[in-house]
Design a protein around this motif. Structure first.
Motif, PDB file in Angstrom:
ATOM      1  N   PHE A  58      30.686  -3.462  28.835  1.00  3.41           N
ATOM      2  CA  PHE A  58      30.868  -3.091  27.054  1.00  3.41           C
ATOM      3  C   PHE A  58      29.576  -1.730  26.306  1.00  3.41           C
ATOM      4  O   PHE A  58      30.460  -1.897  25.305  1.00  3.41           O
ATOM      5  CB  PHE A  58      29.682  -3.936  26.446  1.00  3.41           C
ATOM      6  N   ILE A  59      29.244  -1.347  27.017  1.00  2.00           N
ATOM      7  CA  ILE A  59      28.948   0.453  26.152  1.00  2.00           C
ATOM      8  C   ILE A  59      28.636   1.166  27.127  1.00  2.00           C
ATOM      9  O   ILE A  59      29.714   2.229  26.538  1.00  2.00           O
ATOM     10  CB  ILE A  59      26.696  -0.279  26.107  1.00  2.00           C
ATOM     11  N   THR A  60      28.374   1.479  28.179  1.00  2.00           N
ATOM     12  CA  THR A  60      28.471   2.783  28.919  1.00  2.00           C
ATOM     13  C   THR A  60      29.412   3.606  29.013  1.00  2.00           C
ATOM     14  O   THR A  60      29.889   4.378  29.069  1.00  2.00           O
ATOM     15  CB  THR A  60      27.879   2.735  30.776  1.00  2.00           C
ATOM     16  N   HIS A  61      30.757   2.507  29.650  1.00  2.00           N
ATOM     17  CA  HIS A  61      32.217   3.645  29.183  1.00  2.00           C
ATOM     18  C   HIS A  61      32.398   4.162  28.010  1.00  2.00           C
ATOM     19  O   HIS A  61      33.629   5.247  27.485  1.00  2.00           O
ATOM     20  CB  HIS A  61      33.447   2.961  29.716  1.00  2.00           C
ATOM     21  N   VAL A  62      31.611   3.784  26.832  1.00  7.47           N
ATOM     22  CA  VAL A  62      31.704   4.914  25.458  1.00  7.47           C
ATOM     23  C   VAL A  62      31.609   6.424  26.098  1.00  7.47           C
ATOM     24  O   VAL A  62      31.562   6.691  25.075  1.00  7.47           O
ATOM     25  CB  VAL A  62      30.336   4.085  24.887  1.00  7.47           C
ATOM     26  N   LYS A  63      30.458   6.335  26.333  1.00  9.75           N
ATOM     27  CA  LYS A  63      30.273   7.691  27.051  1.00  9.75           C
ATOM     28  C   LYS A  63      30.515   8.455  28.450  1.00  9.75           C
ATOM     29  O   LYS A  63      30.367   9.251  28.420  1.00  9.75           O
ATOM     30  CB  LYS A  63      28.526   7.336  26.538  1.00  9.75           C
ATOM     31  N   HIS A  64      30.363   7.400  29.029  1.00  8.26           N
ATOM     32  CA  HIS A  64      31.033   7.965  30.691  1.00  8.26           C
ATOM     33  C   HIS A  64      31.816   7.511  31.424  1.00  8.26           C
ATOM     34  O   HIS A  64      32.309   6.267  31.117  1.00  8.26           O
ATOM     35  CB  HIS A  64      29.199   7.566  31.473  1.00  8.26           C
ATOM     36  N   HIS A  65      32.626   8.215  32.101  1.00  7.09           N
ATOM     37  CA  HIS A  65      33.261   7.507  33.605  1.00  7.09           C
ATOM     38  C   HIS A  65      33.063   6.457  33.691  1.00  7.09           C
ATOM     39  O   HIS A  65      31.459   5.937  34.673  1.00  7.09           O
ATOM     40  CB  HIS A  65      33.711   8.721  34.424  1.00  7.09           C
ATOM     41  N   LEU A  66      34.038   5.471  34.104  1.00 14.15           N
ATOM     42  CA  LEU A  66      34.173   4.207  34.393  1.00 14.15           C
ATOM     43  C   LEU A  66      33.468   4.342  35.759  1.00 14.15           C
ATOM     44  O   LEU A  66      32.534   3.190  35.672  1.00 14.15           O
ATOM     45  CB  LEU A  66      35.382   3.514  34.388  1.00 14.15           C
ATOM     46  N   ARG A  67      33.233   5.267  36.854  1.00 12.09           N
ATOM     47  CA  ARG A  67      33.195   5.171  38.067  1.00 12.09           C
ATOM     48  C   ARG A  67      31.595   4.996  38.116  1.00 12.09           C
ATOM     49  O   ARG A  67      31.096   4.939  38.718  1.00 12.09           O
ATOM     50  CB  ARG A  67      33.313   6.653  38.597  1.00 12.09           C
ATOM     51  N   GLU A  68      30.639   5.258  36.885  1.00 11.87           N
ATOM     52  CA  GLU A  68      29.018   5.054  36.798  1.00 11.87           C
ATOM     53  C   GLU A  68      28.671   4.044  36.159  1.00 11.87           C
ATOM     54  O   GLU A  68      27.717   4.185  36.379  1.00 11.87           O
ATOM     55  CB  GLU A  68      29.443   6.153  35.132  1.00 11.87           C
ATOM     56  N   THR A  69      29.549   3.154  36.395  1.00 12.86           N
ATOM     57  CA  THR A  69      29.290   1.528  36.237  1.00 12.86           C
ATOM     58  C   THR A  69      29.480   0.914  37.682  1.00 12.86           C
ATOM     59  O   THR A  69      28.734  -0.102  38.052  1.00 12.86           O
ATOM     60  CB  THR A  69      29.987   1.057  35.558  1.00 12.86           C
ATOM     61  N   LEU A  70      29.585   1.752  38.365  1.00 14.63           N
ATOM     62  CA  LEU A  70      29.844   0.933  39.542  1.00 14.63           C
ATOM     63  C   LEU A  70      28.593   0.626  40.298  1.00 14.63           C
ATOM     64  O   LEU A  70      28.252  -0.592  40.778  1.00 14.63           O
ATOM     65  CB  LEU A  70      30.609   1.334  40.796  1.00 14.63           C
ATOM     66  N   GLN A  71      27.206   1.366  40.516  1.00 12.48           N
ATOM     67  CA  GLN A  71      26.593   0.787  41.184  1.00 12.48           C
ATOM     68  C   GLN A  71      25.784   0.017  40.119  1.00 12.48           C
ATOM     69  O   GLN A  71      24.796  -1.013  41.091  1.00 12.48           O
ATOM     70  CB  GLN A  71      25.822   2.793  41.689  1.00 12.48           C
ATOM     71  N   PRO A  72      25.380   0.221  39.097  1.00 14.86           N
ATOM     72  CA  PRO A  72      24.613  -0.580  38.666  1.00 14.86           C
ATOM     73  C   PRO A  72      25.276  -2.280  38.515  1.00 14.86           C
ATOM     74  O   PRO A  72      24.595  -2.777  38.315  1.00 14.86           O
ATOM     75  CB  PRO A  72      24.401  -0.097  37.085  1.00 14.86           C
ATOM     76  N   TYR A  73      27.082  -2.659  39.129  1.00 13.55           N
ATOM     77  CA  TYR A  73      26.844  -3.853  39.107  1.00 13.55           C
ATOM     78  C   TYR A  73      26.336  -4.522  40.155  1.00 13.55           C
ATOM     79  O   TYR A  73      26.783  -5.391  41.017  1.00 13.55           O
ATOM     80  CB  TYR A  73      29.174  -3.371  38.905  1.00 13.55           C
ATOM     81  N   LEU A  74      26.799  -2.744  41.276  1.00 20.05           N
ATOM     82  CA  LEU A  74      26.024  -3.668  42.263  1.00 20.05           C
ATOM     83  C   LEU A  74      24.585  -3.251  42.892  1.00 20.05           C
ATOM     84  O   LEU A  74      23.989  -5.052  43.017  1.00 20.05           O
ATOM     85  CB  LEU A  74      26.106  -2.553  43.595  1.00 20.05           C
ATOM     86  N   ASN A  75      24.377  -3.077  42.154  1.00 20.33           N
ATOM     87  CA  ASN A  75      22.718  -3.309  41.373  1.00 20.33           C
ATOM     88  C   ASN A  75      21.854  -4.795  40.967  1.00 20.33           C
ATOM     89  O   ASN A  75      21.019  -5.264  41.704  1.00 20.33           O
ATOM     90  CB  ASN A  75      21.668  -2.591  41.041  1.00 20.33           C
ATOM     91  N   SER A  76      23.039  -5.402  39.887  1.00 19.76           N
ATOM     92  CA  SER A  76      22.596  -6.829  39.208  1.00 19.76           C
ATOM     93  C   SER A  76      23.705  -7.063  40.305  1.00 19.76           C
ATOM     94  O   SER A  76      22.521  -8.731  40.550  1.00 19.76           O
ATOM     95  CB  SER A  76      23.744  -6.189  38.103  1.00 19.76           C
TER      96      SER A  76
END
Length: 206
Positions: A58-76
């Protein structure tokens, strides 16, 4: 006085989500970053997994490319596996695949990841999330091998003809959104523009 509670990261992430939902995007982003900046504590892996998922969803994509959410999802996902939290494990793996899809990852890579995490979600017996990931898996399969009816999301993985009545009866608006938004994309890419518009109109309802 005593520092932050072990679960403070989830609280800050949740507040960031609320601010973002209210349109206060900069404030939401700051609280999301605050949640991620807190030192990870071994006794709070469950809350860290939830915080990661909330911030990336809900937050990261406001400032960053969607690709930057991928590794954090895998960490979660990995943290959820370690703590036995099936809810965050299924949500993180599903959203990792969805964000991979919308960030334009190669189709062959998407197909492999969707197959891998679909199997994980199916094992949890979460039928709802299993349906969601199957919709995307079937869409990617159609993009790779259109077949004779390329805009119909029916195949070995997911069958819209069988599932749409079930989604409607259950009022599963997320499933209905996923089906029609993906059909819209397929129709647009295959130059079936009128069908794309029709599915876009249906998607707007959800």
């Amino acid at each position: 006085r005593h520092g932050n509670a072990p679960e403070a990261d989830y609280g800050f992430a949740g507040f960031g989500f609320v601010l973002s939902a209210l349109g206060l995007l900069n404030g939401g982003y700051r609280f999301g970053q605050l949640a991620l900046s807190l030192e990870e504590k071994p006794e709070a892996k469950k809350s860290r997994a939830g915080a990661l998922m909330l911030v990336q969803s809900f937050i990261t994509h406001v400032k960053h490319h969607l690709r930057e959410t991928l590794q954090p999802y895998l960490n979660s996902y990995q943290m959820s596996l370690q703590t036995g939290d099936w809810e965050y494990m299924t949500m993180s793996s599903l959203l990792y695949c969805v964000h991979s899809y919308y960030s334009g990852q190669p189709l062959d890579f998407l197909a492999q990841e969707l197959e891998k995490y679909e199997a994980v979600i199916v094992k949890t017996r979460n039928v709802t999330y299993a349906n969601y990931i199957k919709i995307y898996h079937q869409t990617v399969t159609k993009l790779m091998e259109p077949g004779t009816d390329p805009t119909n999301l029916s195949g070995d993985i997911y069958d819209e003809n069988a599932q749409l009545p079930i989604h409607n009866q259950a009022n599963d608006q997320t499933a209905l959104f996923n089906v029609h938004s993906n059909k819209m994309i397929l129709c647009y890419l295959l130059d079936r523009h009128q069908e794309a518009v029709e599915n876009a109109d249906i998607t707007r309802k959800y």
